[in-house]
Every structure is written in C-alpha cells, then in structure tokens.
Design a protein around this motif. Sequence first.
Motif, PDB file in Angstrom:
ATOM      1  N   LEU A   1       0.839  -1.189   0.000  1.00 10.61           N
ATOM      2  CA  LEU A   1       0.000   0.000   0.000  1.00 10.61           C
ATOM      3  C   LEU A   1       0.879   1.246   0.000  1.00 10.61           C
ATOM      4  O   LEU A   1       1.920   1.288   0.659  1.00 10.61           O
ATOM      5  CB  LEU A   1      -0.910   0.021   1.231  1.00 10.61           C
ATOM      6  N   THR A   2       0.461   2.239  -0.766  1.00  7.52           N
ATOM      7  CA  THR A   2       1.149   3.523  -0.760  1.00  7.52           C
ATOM      8  C   THR A   2       0.744   4.337   0.450  1.00  7.52           C
ATOM      9  O   THR A   2       1.583   4.866   1.175  1.00  7.52           O
ATOM     10  CB  THR A   2       0.805   4.324  -2.035  1.00  7.52           C
ATOM     11  N   ARG A   3      -0.571   4.381   0.688  1.00  2.44           N
ATOM     12  CA  ARG A   3      -1.100   5.260   1.723  1.00  2.44           C
ATOM     13  C   ARG A   3      -2.584   4.976   1.931  1.00  2.44           C
ATOM     14  O   ARG A   3      -3.232   4.302   1.118  1.00  2.44           O
ATOM     15  CB  ARG A   3      -0.942   6.724   1.304  1.00  2.44           C
ATOM     16  N   ALA A   4      -3.108   5.523   3.010  1.00  4.62           N
ATOM     17  CA  ALA A   4      -4.555   5.620   3.212  1.00  4.62           C
ATOM     18  C   ALA A   4      -4.800   6.960   3.880  1.00  4.62           C
ATOM     19  O   ALA A   4      -4.151   7.285   4.879  1.00  4.62           O
ATOM     20  CB  ALA A   4      -5.074   4.473   4.068  1.00  4.62           C
ATOM     21  N   HIS A   5      -5.678   7.747   3.310  1.00  2.00           N
ATOM     22  CA  HIS A   5      -5.891   9.095   3.861  1.00  2.00           C
ATOM     23  C   HIS A   5      -7.371   9.372   4.088  1.00  2.00           C
ATOM     24  O   HIS A   5      -8.247   8.801   3.431  1.00  2.00           O
ATOM     25  CB  HIS A   5      -5.279  10.166   2.955  1.00  2.00           C
ATOM     26  N   LEU A   6      -7.632  10.238   5.037  1.00  3.28           N
ATOM     27  CA  LEU A   6      -8.993  10.646   5.368  1.00  3.28           C
ATOM     28  C   LEU A   6      -9.442  11.765   4.432  1.00  3.28           C
ATOM     29  O   LEU A   6      -8.649  12.634   4.059  1.00  3.28           O
ATOM     30  CB  LEU A   6      -9.053  11.147   6.813  1.00  3.28           C
ATOM     31  N   GLU A   7     -10.710  11.734   4.078  1.00  4.92           N
ATOM     32  CA  GLU A   7     -11.283  12.814   3.274  1.00  4.92           C
ATOM     33  C   GLU A   7     -12.793  12.787   3.401  1.00  4.92           C
ATOM     34  O   GLU A   7     -13.379  11.844   3.951  1.00  4.92           O
ATOM     35  CB  GLU A   7     -10.865  12.690   1.802  1.00  4.92           C
ATOM     36  N   GLU A   8     -13.420  13.813   2.871  1.00  5.41           N
ATOM     37  CA  GLU A   8     -14.883  13.875   2.864  1.00  5.41           C
ATOM     38  C   GLU A   8     -15.403  13.495   1.482  1.00  5.41           C
ATOM     39  O   GLU A   8     -14.737  13.705   0.470  1.00  5.41           O
ATOM     40  CB  GLU A   8     -15.357  15.281   3.229  1.00  5.41           C
ATOM     41  N   ASP A   9     -16.603  12.928   1.475  1.00  2.00           N
ATOM     42  CA  ASP A   9     -17.235  12.570   0.211  1.00  2.00           C
ATOM     43  C   ASP A   9     -17.914  13.802  -0.388  1.00  2.00           C
ATOM     44  O   ASP A   9     -18.188  14.786   0.307  1.00  2.00           O
ATOM     45  CB  ASP A   9     -18.272  11.466   0.444  1.00  2.00           C
ATOM     46  N   ALA A  10     -18.156  13.734  -1.686  1.00  2.00           N
ATOM     47  CA  ALA A  10     -18.942  14.770  -2.364  1.00  2.00           C
ATOM     48  C   ALA A  10     -20.415  14.382  -2.315  1.00  2.00           C
ATOM     49  O   ALA A  10     -20.788  13.337  -1.770  1.00  2.00           O
ATOM     50  CB  ALA A  10     -18.469  14.915  -3.798  1.00  2.00           C
ATOM     51  N   GLY A  11     -21.261  15.233  -2.889  1.00  2.00           N
ATOM     52  CA  GLY A  11     -22.672  14.900  -3.008  1.00  2.00           C
ATOM     53  C   GLY A  11     -22.899  13.964  -4.179  1.00  2.00           C
ATOM     54  O   GLY A  11     -21.974  13.304  -4.660  1.00  2.00           O
ATOM     55  N   LYS A  12     -24.122  13.914  -4.672  1.00  2.00           N
ATOM     56  CA  LYS A  12     -24.460  12.975  -5.749  1.00  2.00           C
ATOM     57  C   LYS A  12     -25.353  13.677  -6.768  1.00  2.00           C
ATOM     58  O   LYS A  12     -26.341  14.331  -6.402  1.00  2.00           O
ATOM     59  CB  LYS A  12     -25.185  11.758  -5.171  1.00  2.00           C
ATOM     60  N   SER A  13     -24.995  13.528  -8.039  1.00  2.00           N
ATOM     61  CA  SER A  13     -25.831  14.060  -9.120  1.00  2.00           C
ATOM     62  C   SER A  13     -26.837  13.000  -9.534  1.00  2.00           C
ATOM     63  O   SER A  13     -26.481  11.839  -9.730  1.00  2.00           O
ATOM     64  CB  SER A  13     -24.960  14.460 -10.317  1.00  2.00           C
ATOM     65  N   LEU A  14     -28.097  13.399  -9.662  1.00  2.00           N
ATOM     66  CA  LEU A  14     -29.176  12.472 -10.027  1.00  2.00           C
ATOM     67  C   LEU A  14     -29.694  12.857 -11.400  1.00  2.00           C
ATOM     68  O   LEU A  14     -30.021  14.020 -11.639  1.00  2.00           O
ATOM     69  CB  LEU A  14     -30.295  12.541  -8.988  1.00  2.00           C
ATOM     70  N   HIS A  15     -29.790  11.853 -12.279  1.00  2.00           N
ATOM     71  CA  HIS A  15     -30.145  12.156 -13.671  1.00  2.00           C
ATOM     72  C   HIS A  15     -31.464  11.516 -14.108  1.00  2.00           C
ATOM     73  O   HIS A  15     -31.854  11.626 -15.265  1.00  2.00           O
ATOM     74  CB  HIS A  15     -29.023  11.692 -14.602  1.00  2.00           C
TER      75      HIS A  15
END
Length: 483
Positions: A125-139
């Motif tokens: 493994l190179t890394r594991a990092h914390l982040e936030e998710d984005a929202g979701k586009s609905l089509h």
Amino acid sequence: MASSKLIRGYEVVIGLENHVQLSTVSKIFSGSSTAFGAEPNTQASPVDLALPGTLPVLNRGAVERAIRFGLAVGAKVAPLSIFARKNYFYPDLPKGYQISQFEIPVVQGGQVEFFVGDVKHSVKLTRAHLEEDAGKSLHEDYHGQSGIDLNRAGTPLLEIVSEPDMRSGAEACEYAKTLHALVMWLGICDGNMQEGSFRCDVNVSVRKPGAPYGTRREIKNLNSFRNLLQAVDYEVNWQIDEIEDGRSIQQATVLFNPDTGETRAMRSKEDSADYRYFPDPDLPPLVIAPEWVERVRREMPELPAVMAARFETVDGLPAYDAALMTQSLATARFYEAARDVCKAPKLVANWLQGEFSRRLNAEERSIETSPVPAQTLAALIGRIQDGSISNNAARQVFEALWTGEGQDVDALIEAKGLKQMSDTGELERILDEVLAANAKSVEEFRAGKDKAFNALVGQAMKASKGKANPAAVGELLRKKLEG
C-alpha cells in the motif's frame, strides 16, 4: 509477489484506489447524520456546504477507524498529518473544493496478502488518507434535468491507495475482496457496495516486459467484484488493441457499462497539480499521540492473518483452507463453533468450502443467514466420523436440513433410512453371498488383480443397498479373501 503472466505478449500493471465509507454515525467535519436513504438534501448542514461563518471540526471516530486500519495492514500511523483542500468544480461539490489529505496522509505504507487460487500474493500500500465525500448528481426522473443530493457531502471516507503491484484482473479482484473483508472485520465500514460504502477505482496500463510503465487509464466507481473483473479484462484488451493498431494511449478517466461490458472515456485524467492542493486554513494538523495508537491496538479484534496462522498451527489446516476460514469474521466464528463441537477442523473446513459454500452462493446468502447453524453442521459431521452415515448420505441429510425438512440430524437419518450398516454379522452374511456369486472375481483377486477387489466391494455395497459402511466392508472382505 506479482505474477509474470503475459496477456497477448503484454504485461498488465494494475493499482487500486478504494474509497471506504467509515462507519461513524455523523459526518467527518459536522454533526450531520450519515444514514443512507434519507430524503434528498435533508442531511446537509451549513458546515457541509461551507457557508460563510462555519468551521469544520474533525470527527474523532473517523480518525480511530483510520488508525485501526493502519495497524491491521502493518502501516505507519503518522504522528502528525495535514488536511488539504483539493480544488475542482462539479455540481455536487458545493464548496468548490474537497477536504482531503495530500502530502502527509494519516496512514503510510502497509501491505495486504491474499490468495488467487492456492497461490499467495502480497500487494504493498502507498497510503490511506482521510477525506470527505462529495454529493451525488441524479439524472433520472427529473424531466431532462439533473438533480443534486447533498446528503453524502461530508461523509467520512478512508481512501486506500495500492502500489501498482497487480498483474491481472483476477489479482485485482481478489485484492479488492480481501480489502473489503478486512474493513468489515475491523468494524470500520459496513461494506455495502450497492449503497456506495465500498467503491473501487482501478488504474490499468499495459507494457512490453521490461519496458517503462505505460500510460494508465482509471476506471471509476466500480461497485461489484464482477464488474471490476469484467472492466479490467475489457480495458486490458482495448489498450492492447489500440497499441497494436499504432495508436497511443491517452491518460483518461473511464466508466464501465455493465450492460455492454465495455469501458468508455469520460474525461481526460487530471494530475495532482490540476487540483491546486494547499493546507486547509480552517483545520489544524492532526496529531496522534502514541498512547492513542496503543489504546486502539489493545481494543482491536484478532486479525485475519493472525487467526489464520492459529488455524494452521493449532487446528492443522493447510494455509489455503485457513485463509478461506478467515475470509470474514462471520465465517471464522461459524467454523470455530462447528469445530469446537465435532473436533474435526479439516472436515468442517471441507464442508464450508464445498456443499455449504455452493448453497450460499446459489441463493446469494451470507453465512449469517444460513438455515443450517454451526452446531447442526457439526452434528452431521459427527455422524460421518462415527460411521453412522456415508458421505453421500450426509449430502442428502444436509439437503433436508437446508430446505427445512427438520433440524434433528439423527431423526432425519432414521426417517430417510440412511444409517449405515455396521453390524458385523449382517455384513458377514452379505459378503459370503457376494463371494459365492462372484467366484471369477475372487480368482482374479487371488491372481493379483486389484481391480477385482474393488468390484467385490461394489457388489457388496449394491447388495446392502448402499447402507454398508465401505470401510467395514473393505476390511472384512480383505480378511475373508486373504484367510
């Protein structure tokens, strides 16, 4: 170790980025709920939207889950890591940036081991990092327009990045399955791929053996292992076709269409410089004290690799069987419960890999929902051990247990007339009749033809209508012939 197998004369190079939704009840920088399935835009707070005057506050539970993962894969848990802003513009990213980690991630290095068939592989493994998710586009269902649901915005993710150590779609698939099982084992993710809790992005390139790495294309948002395998196999052959036809591969982000089994380019692939990372001014550095890491270590469950090693040394299972018995915590607990009752580790492992697994897969069940509990399977195995029933009869009893005819093993054996004949007097009578009726086979055996012995055993089993104990038949028959 990576396999050296070539595909059409090319070496395939694969690395994975997995987005793991952490199992916190609130988001990574706000108190908004992470529950799935709420009405659109009912779980997006001013903090998630970065409205003026709001400040993010880091979720301690998300950090603990990252620490747990780092310890499980033998990685370094950084004593100090930095949150950064990843700048890009997309309708479902209301801030215009995503809070992530770039130069100093919370988890650094580590490795994941898994089997492809009975061959052991290891991926760094190179890394594991914390982040936030984005929202979701609905089509869909928006009359030709698109809708934006921001409930996912701010959901905590751990992005796990591998080295490009995999050399086939099968390796990539087994790596992803192992990682999926591990994060569920650790309790840091529910693993629900249909709800987006575990997502796979696969980087694929091809090269001639010994050549520099080729240009990679990233297949985004694969939400099943079957799709992952199909997408990689298609992409590999597509890239080889392009090169063979004299065209160069362009770095791109691509999508997989499960209906056609094909990948298609979505946009040109960005490099890190395109995101203009810089440290988030609203978040101080994340400091993780050694005492915190040690506390998390003490509270962790026994890891799959450690448990598998125990099954090898204590239970005497082969390494491959031990790995399969620890593919999930539920499987390991089921195996241990059955083994403790019947004291037959290898037989339990064989049944769980064979008939039991076949029925679970056919009905798309998890082992937790098995209609045959561990103690009942152990009782069935016990009847094979003591010679009460044959393996064939055991499969019939298992079928009855699975389909709900009953849960009492002995009662089903009796009701179906499957109990093996072990009475020596009755076996003697049957064998005497078989020997008298098959004088030619007796002569052939005494002339050194081993096949004749098997033929006589077959005749005895037939005469007993399959109820005789084959081992007892063989032992008694040999005594009679040699006497």
